[in-house]
Design a protein around this motif. Structure first.
Motif, PDB file in Angstrom:
ATOM      1  N   GLY A 239       0.812  -1.195   0.000  1.00  0.00           N
ATOM      2  CA  GLY A 239       0.000   0.000   0.000  1.00  0.00           C
ATOM      3  C   GLY A 239       0.850   1.252   0.000  1.00  0.00           C
ATOM      4  O   GLY A 239       0.566   2.207  -0.724  1.00  0.00           O
ATOM      5  N   PHE A 240       1.904   1.253   0.804  1.00  0.00           N
ATOM      6  CA  PHE A 240       2.761   2.435   0.853  1.00  0.00           C
ATOM      7  C   PHE A 240       3.504   2.623  -0.459  1.00  0.00           C
ATOM      8  O   PHE A 240       3.711   3.756  -0.901  1.00  0.00           O
ATOM      9  CB  PHE A 240       3.730   2.354   2.033  1.00  0.00           C
ATOM     10  CG  PHE A 240       3.133   2.894   3.299  1.00  0.00           C
ATOM     11  CD1 PHE A 240       2.233   2.149   4.021  1.00  0.00           C
ATOM     12  CD2 PHE A 240       3.451   4.169   3.744  1.00  0.00           C
ATOM     13  CE1 PHE A 240       1.656   2.640   5.175  1.00  0.00           C
ATOM     14  CE2 PHE A 240       2.876   4.680   4.895  1.00  0.00           C
ATOM     15  CZ  PHE A 240       1.976   3.915   5.614  1.00  0.00           C
ATOM     16  N   THR A 241       3.866   1.522  -1.082  1.00  0.00           N
ATOM     17  CA  THR A 241       4.477   1.639  -2.400  1.00  0.00           C
ATOM     18  C   THR A 241       3.459   2.187  -3.388  1.00  0.00           C
ATOM     19  O   THR A 241       3.760   3.043  -4.216  1.00  0.00           O
ATOM     20  CB  THR A 241       4.980   0.257  -2.868  1.00  0.00           C
ATOM     21  OG1 THR A 241       5.706  -0.334  -1.815  1.00  0.00           O
ATOM     22  CG2 THR A 241       5.842   0.374  -4.097  1.00  0.00           C
ATOM     23  N   PHE A 242       2.238   1.692  -3.256  1.00  0.00           N
ATOM     24  CA  PHE A 242       1.136   2.088  -4.139  1.00  0.00           C
ATOM     25  C   PHE A 242       0.892   3.589  -4.047  1.00  0.00           C
ATOM     26  O   PHE A 242       0.733   4.261  -5.072  1.00  0.00           O
ATOM     27  CB  PHE A 242      -0.114   1.291  -3.740  1.00  0.00           C
ATOM     28  CG  PHE A 242      -1.393   1.756  -4.341  1.00  0.00           C
ATOM     29  CD1 PHE A 242      -1.639   1.620  -5.698  1.00  0.00           C
ATOM     30  CD2 PHE A 242      -2.386   2.309  -3.544  1.00  0.00           C
ATOM     31  CE1 PHE A 242      -2.835   2.030  -6.243  1.00  0.00           C
ATOM     32  CE2 PHE A 242      -3.583   2.721  -4.086  1.00  0.00           C
ATOM     33  CZ  PHE A 242      -3.803   2.589  -5.447  1.00  0.00           C
ATOM     34  N   VAL A 243       0.877   4.140  -2.843  1.00  0.00           N
ATOM     35  CA  VAL A 243       0.646   5.583  -2.721  1.00  0.00           C
ATOM     36  C   VAL A 243       1.955   6.367  -2.768  1.00  0.00           C
ATOM     37  O   VAL A 243       2.002   7.527  -2.408  1.00  0.00           O
ATOM     38  CB  VAL A 243      -0.160   5.949  -1.443  1.00  0.00           C
ATOM     39  CG1 VAL A 243      -1.545   5.335  -1.490  1.00  0.00           C
ATOM     40  CG2 VAL A 243       0.575   5.513  -0.191  1.00  0.00           C
TER      41      VAL A 243
END
Lengths: 357, 258
Positions: A323-327
């Motif tokens: 998720g952190f990579t995604f955002v």
């Protein structure tokens, strides 16, 4: 209670306290986190309405973004294998800090028996042993790795159970010893160029296959076998377990052995995946494995926790990372968020426990 | 030795270093008999029980169970010989449910070739648990509930039901009602009466004079590690027993002992 002939008066049972399984809370948390990332993908201006979990670009005939799902689980699979073992140790009210360095030491040792003789027609430049150790069947490095793990686990367990060293100290010592073994094994040089069959153990989605397969096996073992029952009993009330005739010491040694064998297997899979073994591998793995178990609702005082919980805990960490990579937030934020979530998980669990009793 | 003696000890002695916790205890229990052991704190009551059940190893002396000389290496061996103990500290695992606790350490299993990974026969254990609870009149609404969600009385009843599950040859209870309320105590006492009706011999350690006078046939008094009186309930009363406990009186046959 109308029948008081046997004096049951006063003993009532509150049905509302019937436990809603702890695993459901983690599943709920997992869903909430996914939803948060899904929303972030829609509202953050630089995200262009991307979906976190679903395939919205209609390039493929799928509902979910399968690549992301695969990554979520793949990136936690190897640590997850360790977490399956550390879960059992923590259920007995112990702890195992030695698993990360054990991963590295096992990777080095197992890889040394999995090397190919010729690399592009030339002799293997990273050869540890002579040609007698080259191109061995894949079972040889795996068995050697597992035996090494079993040995380390037996030492851990013996110190904890027979010499009454606190598990934290015993496995902290083993943490350093294993890192030392990993560095000593090839004087710090990496061990590389494994056979094709060894590489296969860690190729593609194989780590996930191992992780989920072992999770199913250990779920069954913890829930439906004598070994599992005694593991919970020892963590719940060691004195009661002893009085009930359980050989507590022998059982603890067995638990530590199984945990270390799982960590050793993680080392095999990791080195197979990377096609190389290095002494610095597996850094912080022991802590992430413990974090998975803790997020999964395990109690560090023992007696409580489950494999399903730990698998879900691994998924939570995987989703957060993805998720952190995604955002597009980098690793520093990930670590801070993971730290916060671990603490939050424990606070929530303690709150639940207080409301229960 | 006559056939109806369940338990006999001769010169049973336990020293902890220089402390003579138990000294030369000669004790007999007959079939169907319920005997109370009384005495002040540190008088040797629990020590006596621990020697019989193999929790500790005695310094010297002999123990016979149903005429057979025994020396248990541990509580499990005692249990295998039919000696069931409800310990002062409840030997229950809080995170497990009732059947798990009843069968802890002697689970019913199948696929035994799997060794430590042999499978638990939950169905049979649950049924036996329900049978045992019925037998002793214990009512626990949901046996699948973990022990930590139960009241002190329910916990004690589970501990006692454990003895009933296995048709023990000898039941020993170490202060089973010490931590319980009035109603819970009544429930435990009812279980003890049930055991009496079924003719199961019992050794009850208790500080509760009313309870002892209510439940047992005979009272054995310990003082400073020695047996100082062996009284049939009919021949004694509360004041008399207290006199023995405090040392104001000593049984004729034990004169010179304490």
């Amino acid at each position: 209670m109308t029948d008081t002939s046997h004096g049951t008066g006063g003993l009532t049972f509150d049905n509302s306290k019937r436990s809603w399984p702890n695993e459901m809370n983690i599943l709920l948390a997992l869903i909430i986190i996914v939803v948060i990332f899904e929303i972030l993908g829609q509202v953050l201006p630089y995200m262009n309405n991307q979906s976190f979990l679903f395939d919205t670009r209609d390039r493929f005939d799928t509902i979910f973004n399968e690549a992301r799902l695969q990554i979520i689980i793949l990136q936690v699979a190897i640590i997850g294998i360790i977490a399956l073992g550390v879960t059992q140790v923590i259920i007995t009210a112990g702890i195992d800090l030695s698993s990360g360095p054990l991963v590295a030491a096992t990777a080095m040792i197992a890889m040394s028996f999995a090397q190919t003789e010729l690399v592009n027609g030339n002799p293997n430049p990273k050869a540890i042993f002579g040609t007698w150790a080259m191109d061995l069947p894949v079972i040889v490095p795996v068995v050697i790795g597992l035996m090494f793990g079993a040995f380390i686990g037996a030492v851990n367990g013996t110190f904890v159970a027979y010499f009454r060293i606190p598990p934290f100290i015993a496995t902290l010592g083993m943490f350093l010893i294993c890192r030392g073994i990993a560095l000593w094994w090839s004087s710090g040089r990496p061990v590389s160029f494994p056979t094709e069959s060894y590489k296969f153990l860690g190729s593609g989605m194989m780590p996930v296959v191992w992780f989920l397969g072992l999770a199913v096996i250990f779920h069954i073992i913890l829930k439906y076998t004598v070994y599992g029952k005694h593991t919970y009993a020892i963590g719940s009330n060691e004195e009661a377990a002893r009085m009930s005739g359980i050989n507590v010491r022998r059982h603890k040694v067995m638990v530590y052995m199984i945990a270390s064998m799982l960590a050793a297997f993680a080392g095999v899979v990791l080195s197979a995946k990377a096609s190389t073994a290095q002494a610095g591998m597996g850094e912080f793995y022991e802590l992430f494995a413990i974090a998975m178990a803790v997020i999964g609702g395990i109690s560090l005082t023992g007696g409580r926790g489950s494999i399903i919980g730990t698998v879900l805990g691994a998924m939570v960490l995987g989703v957060i990372r993805s998720g952190f990579t995604f955002v597009k937030l980098d690793g520093s934020y990930q670590l801070m968020a993971m730290g916060g979530i671990i603490i939050a998980a424990v606070i929530l669990d303690q709150y639940r426990q207080r409301n229960r009793a | 030795m006559s056939d109806d003696i369940v338990l006999k000890t001769n010169d049973l002695t336990k020293h902890y270093g220089g402390v003579h916790a138990l000294e030369g205890a000669n004790f007999e229990l007959r079939k169907g008999e319920h005997v109370a052991i009384m005495g002040d704190n540190g008088a040797g009551k629990s020590t006596f029980v621990r020697q019989i059940t193999g929790v500790e190893q005695r310094t010297r002396g002999k123990v016979w169970l149903y005429g057979e000389e025994v020396s248990f290496a541990g509580p499990l061996e005692a249990r295998e010989h039919g000696v069931e103990t409800v310990f002062q500290t409840l030997a229950l695992a809080d995170d497990l449910d009732v059947p798990d606790n009843l069968f802890l350490g002697r689970e019913r299993t199948y696929a035994n070739w799997l060794g430590p990974f042999r499978l638990l026969d939950y169905k049979s254990m649950r049924q036996s648990t329900i049978d045992a609870l019925n037998r002793t009149g214990v009512k626990i609404p949901n046996i699948r509930n973990t022990i930590q969600n139960m009241s002190g009385g329910q916990r004690q009843c589970v501990a006692i039901a454990r003895t009933a599950t296995f048709h023990s040859k000898l039941t020993i209870m170490d202060e089973p009602t010490a931590a319980l309320g009035v109603q819970e105590t009544a429930q435990v006492e009812n279980i003890i009466r049930t055991l009496k009706e079924e003719g199961e011999p019992l050794i009850l350690i208790s500080h509760n004079m009313r309870q002892v006078m209510d439940l047992v046939d005979r009272i054995v008094v310990f003082r400073r590690g020695q047996i100082v009186a062996n009284l049939r309930k009919e021949d004694t009363d509360g004041q008399d027993v207290v006199a023995y406990i405090t040392g104001a009186k000593t049984g004729a046959e034990y004169e010179g002992a304490a």
